[in-house]
Write a protein that holds these residues in place. Structure first.
Motif, PDB file in Angstrom:
ATOM      1  N   SER A  40     -31.674 -32.866  75.401  1.00  0.00           N
ATOM      2  CA  SER A  40     -32.049 -33.336  74.060  1.00  0.00           C
ATOM      3  C   SER A  40     -33.038 -32.378  73.407  1.00  0.00           C
ATOM      4  O   SER A  40     -32.933 -32.067  72.222  1.00  0.00           O
ATOM      5  CB  SER A  40     -32.663 -34.730  74.129  1.00  0.00           C
ATOM      6  OG  SER A  40     -31.715 -35.672  74.511  1.00  0.00           O
ATOM      7  N   ILE A  41     -33.994 -31.929  74.201  1.00  0.00           N
ATOM      8  CA  ILE A  41     -34.980 -30.967  73.690  1.00  0.00           C
ATOM      9  C   ILE A  41     -34.293 -29.657  73.316  1.00  0.00           C
ATOM     10  O   ILE A  41     -34.553 -29.074  72.259  1.00  0.00           O
ATOM     11  CB  ILE A  41     -36.106 -30.746  74.716  1.00  0.00           C
ATOM     12  CG1 ILE A  41     -36.926 -32.030  74.861  1.00  0.00           C
ATOM     13  CG2 ILE A  41     -36.990 -29.564  74.316  1.00  0.00           C
ATOM     14  CD1 ILE A  41     -37.876 -32.037  76.031  1.00  0.00           C
ATOM     15  N   LYS A  42     -33.387 -29.195  74.181  1.00  0.00           N
ATOM     16  CA  LYS A  42     -32.663 -27.951  73.895  1.00  0.00           C
ATOM     17  C   LYS A  42     -31.826 -28.099  72.626  1.00  0.00           C
ATOM     18  O   LYS A  42     -31.804 -27.193  71.782  1.00  0.00           O
ATOM     19  CB  LYS A  42     -31.768 -27.581  75.072  1.00  0.00           C
ATOM     20  CG  LYS A  42     -31.048 -26.268  74.879  1.00  0.00           C
ATOM     21  CD  LYS A  42     -30.244 -25.873  76.095  1.00  0.00           C
ATOM     22  CE  LYS A  42     -29.551 -24.538  75.846  1.00  0.00           C
ATOM     23  NZ  LYS A  42     -28.764 -24.113  77.003  1.00  0.00           N
ATOM     24  N   LEU A  43     -31.154 -29.250  72.474  1.00  0.00           N
ATOM     25  CA  LEU A  43     -30.359 -29.493  71.273  1.00  0.00           C
ATOM     26  C   LEU A  43     -31.244 -29.477  70.030  1.00  0.00           C
ATOM     27  O   LEU A  43     -30.886 -28.883  69.011  1.00  0.00           O
ATOM     28  CB  LEU A  43     -29.618 -30.821  71.378  1.00  0.00           C
ATOM     29  CG  LEU A  43     -28.794 -31.232  70.154  1.00  0.00           C
ATOM     30  CD1 LEU A  43     -27.710 -30.200  69.854  1.00  0.00           C
ATOM     31  CD2 LEU A  43     -28.188 -32.608  70.370  1.00  0.00           C
ATOM     32  N   ASN A  44     -32.390 -30.093  70.122  1.00  0.00           N
ATOM     33  CA  ASN A  44     -33.322 -30.112  68.997  1.00  0.00           C
ATOM     34  C   ASN A  44     -33.742 -28.692  68.602  1.00  0.00           C
ATOM     35  O   ASN A  44     -33.781 -28.353  67.415  1.00  0.00           O
ATOM     36  CB  ASN A  44     -34.544 -30.960  69.349  1.00  0.00           C
ATOM     37  CG  ASN A  44     -35.434 -31.200  68.172  1.00  0.00           C
ATOM     38  OD1 ASN A  44     -34.968 -31.350  67.048  1.00  0.00           O
ATOM     39  ND2 ASN A  44     -36.735 -31.244  68.418  1.00  0.00           N
ATOM     40  N   LEU A  45     -34.013 -27.860  69.595  1.00  0.00           N
ATOM     41  CA  LEU A  45     -34.396 -26.476  69.314  1.00  0.00           C
ATOM     42  C   LEU A  45     -33.249 -25.698  68.658  1.00  0.00           C
ATOM     43  O   LEU A  45     -33.472 -24.931  67.719  1.00  0.00           O
ATOM     44  CB  LEU A  45     -34.840 -25.776  70.601  1.00  0.00           C
ATOM     45  CG  LEU A  45     -36.135 -26.285  71.215  1.00  0.00           C
ATOM     46  CD1 LEU A  45     -36.353 -25.650  72.591  1.00  0.00           C
ATOM     47  CD2 LEU A  45     -37.317 -26.014  70.306  1.00  0.00           C
ATOM     48  N   LEU A  46     -32.025 -25.915  69.151  1.00  0.00           N
ATOM     49  CA  LEU A  46     -30.874 -25.231  68.562  1.00  0.00           C
ATOM     50  C   LEU A  46     -30.618 -25.696  67.135  1.00  0.00           C
ATOM     51  O   LEU A  46     -30.274 -24.879  66.263  1.00  0.00           O
ATOM     52  CB  LEU A  46     -29.629 -25.456  69.419  1.00  0.00           C
ATOM     53  CG  LEU A  46     -29.617 -24.758  70.773  1.00  0.00           C
ATOM     54  CD1 LEU A  46     -28.369 -25.154  71.564  1.00  0.00           C
ATOM     55  CD2 LEU A  46     -29.685 -23.255  70.618  1.00  0.00           C
ATOM     56  N   MET A  47     -30.783 -26.979  66.894  1.00  0.00           N
ATOM     57  CA  MET A  47     -30.607 -27.500  65.537  1.00  0.00           C
ATOM     58  C   MET A  47     -31.660 -26.899  64.601  1.00  0.00           C
ATOM     59  O   MET A  47     -31.343 -26.522  63.469  1.00  0.00           O
ATOM     60  CB  MET A  47     -30.698 -29.027  65.529  1.00  0.00           C
ATOM     61  CG  MET A  47     -29.580 -29.724  66.277  1.00  0.00           C
ATOM     62  SD  MET A  47     -27.972 -29.561  65.497  1.00  0.00           S
ATOM     63  CE  MET A  47     -28.206 -30.550  64.049  1.00  0.00           C
ATOM     64  N   ASN A  48     -32.887 -26.812  65.074  1.00  0.00           N
ATOM     65  CA  ASN A  48     -33.942 -26.201  64.258  1.00  0.00           C
ATOM     66  C   ASN A  48     -33.619 -24.742  63.952  1.00  0.00           C
ATOM     67  O   ASN A  48     -33.817 -24.279  62.821  1.00  0.00           O
ATOM     68  CB  ASN A  48     -35.294 -26.300  64.959  1.00  0.00           C
ATOM     69  CG  ASN A  48     -35.865 -27.691  64.898  1.00  0.00           C
ATOM     70  OD1 ASN A  48     -35.495 -28.504  64.047  1.00  0.00           O
ATOM     71  ND2 ASN A  48     -36.766 -28.000  65.802  1.00  0.00           N
ATOM     72  N   LYS A  49     -33.106 -24.019  64.957  1.00  0.00           N
ATOM     73  CA  LYS A  49     -32.719 -22.621  64.747  1.00  0.00           C
ATOM     74  C   LYS A  49     -31.625 -22.533  63.690  1.00  0.00           C
ATOM     75  O   LYS A  49     -31.664 -21.677  62.799  1.00  0.00           O
ATOM     76  CB  LYS A  49     -32.232 -22.016  66.064  1.00  0.00           C
ATOM     77  CG  LYS A  49     -31.830 -20.575  65.960  1.00  0.00           C
ATOM     78  CD  LYS A  49     -31.396 -20.029  67.307  1.00  0.00           C
ATOM     79  CE  LYS A  49     -30.947 -18.578  67.183  1.00  0.00           C
ATOM     80  NZ  LYS A  49     -30.499 -18.037  68.456  1.00  0.00           N
ATOM     81  N   TYR A  50     -30.631 -23.429  63.759  1.00  0.00           N
ATOM     82  CA  TYR A  50     -29.547 -23.440  62.782  1.00  0.00           C
ATOM     83  C   TYR A  50     -30.085 -23.682  61.372  1.00  0.00           C
ATOM     84  O   TYR A  50     -29.729 -22.985  60.426  1.00  0.00           O
ATOM     85  CB  TYR A  50     -28.512 -24.505  63.161  1.00  0.00           C
ATOM     86  CG  TYR A  50     -27.396 -24.622  62.161  1.00  0.00           C
ATOM     87  CD1 TYR A  50     -26.363 -23.698  62.136  1.00  0.00           C
ATOM     88  CD2 TYR A  50     -27.378 -25.654  61.225  1.00  0.00           C
ATOM     89  CE1 TYR A  50     -25.334 -23.797  61.219  1.00  0.00           C
ATOM     90  CE2 TYR A  50     -26.355 -25.760  60.304  1.00  0.00           C
ATOM     91  CZ  TYR A  50     -25.345 -24.827  60.303  1.00  0.00           C
ATOM     92  OH  TYR A  50     -24.338 -24.920  59.372  1.00  0.00           O
ATOM     93  N   PHE A  51     -30.962 -24.680  61.231  1.00  0.00           N
ATOM     94  CA  PHE A  51     -31.514 -24.989  59.919  1.00  0.00           C
ATOM     95  C   PHE A  51     -32.387 -23.854  59.386  1.00  0.00           C
ATOM     96  O   PHE A  51     -32.388 -23.587  58.182  1.00  0.00           O
ATOM     97  CB  PHE A  51     -32.304 -26.297  59.952  1.00  0.00           C
ATOM     98  CG  PHE A  51     -31.434 -27.509  60.166  1.00  0.00           C
ATOM     99  CD1 PHE A  51     -30.248 -27.683  59.473  1.00  0.00           C
ATOM    100  CD2 PHE A  51     -31.797 -28.490  61.081  1.00  0.00           C
ATOM    101  CE1 PHE A  51     -29.443 -28.783  59.666  1.00  0.00           C
ATOM    102  CE2 PHE A  51     -30.994 -29.606  61.288  1.00  0.00           C
ATOM    103  CZ  PHE A  51     -29.819 -29.754  60.581  1.00  0.00           C
ATOM    104  N   GLU A  52     -33.107 -23.170  60.269  1.00  0.00           N
ATOM    105  CA  GLU A  52     -33.906 -22.022  59.839  1.00  0.00           C
ATOM    106  C   GLU A  52     -33.005 -20.911  59.306  1.00  0.00           C
ATOM    107  O   GLU A  52     -33.311 -20.293  58.285  1.00  0.00           O
ATOM    108  CB  GLU A  52     -34.761 -21.506  60.997  1.00  0.00           C
ATOM    109  CG  GLU A  52     -35.949 -22.391  61.308  1.00  0.00           C
ATOM    110  CD  GLU A  52     -36.702 -21.927  62.545  1.00  0.00           C
ATOM    111  OE1 GLU A  52     -36.403 -20.837  63.087  1.00  0.00           O
ATOM    112  OE2 GLU A  52     -37.606 -22.672  62.972  1.00  0.00           O
ATOM    113  N   GLU A  53     -31.900 -20.663  60.000  1.00  0.00           N
ATOM    114  CA  GLU A  53     -30.947 -19.635  59.551  1.00  0.00           C
ATOM    115  C   GLU A  53     -30.387 -20.012  58.173  1.00  0.00           C
ATOM    116  O   GLU A  53     -30.246 -19.138  57.304  1.00  0.00           O
ATOM    117  CB  GLU A  53     -29.807 -19.465  60.556  1.00  0.00           C
ATOM    118  CG  GLU A  53     -30.210 -18.750  61.817  1.00  0.00           C
ATOM    119  CD  GLU A  53     -29.058 -18.593  62.803  1.00  0.00           C
ATOM    120  OE1 GLU A  53     -27.902 -18.944  62.459  1.00  0.00           O
ATOM    121  OE2 GLU A  53     -29.307 -18.123  63.916  1.00  0.00           O
TER     122      GLU A  53
END
Length: 61
Positions: A40-53
């Motif tokens: 869940s934490i990893k997914l949250n980090l990946l989602m944040n990376k996507y939104f930053e991009e």
């Protein structure tokens, strides 16, 4: 005519795979397992990376 940026398909595929795995783990053992929490934490980090991009793309338009 504006050029459409290509999506980061590798990142999107990883997000989808993690979501699928999380659903499976949730059904098997629930949300309190350490594996579920870690993913869940990893997914949250990946989602944040996507939104930053995406935000960077919007700012550069």
């Amino acid at each position: 005519m504006k050029t459409v940026e290509m999506e980061n398909m590798e990142l999107l595929q990883e997000i989808v795979a993690l979501k699928t795995k999380l659903q499976s783990i949730y059904k098997q053992v629930g949300p309190s397992s350490s594996e579920y929490i870690t993913l869940s934490i990893k997914l949250n980090l990946l989602m944040n990376k996507y939104f930053e991009e995406k935000a960077e793309e919007l700012v550069s338009i």
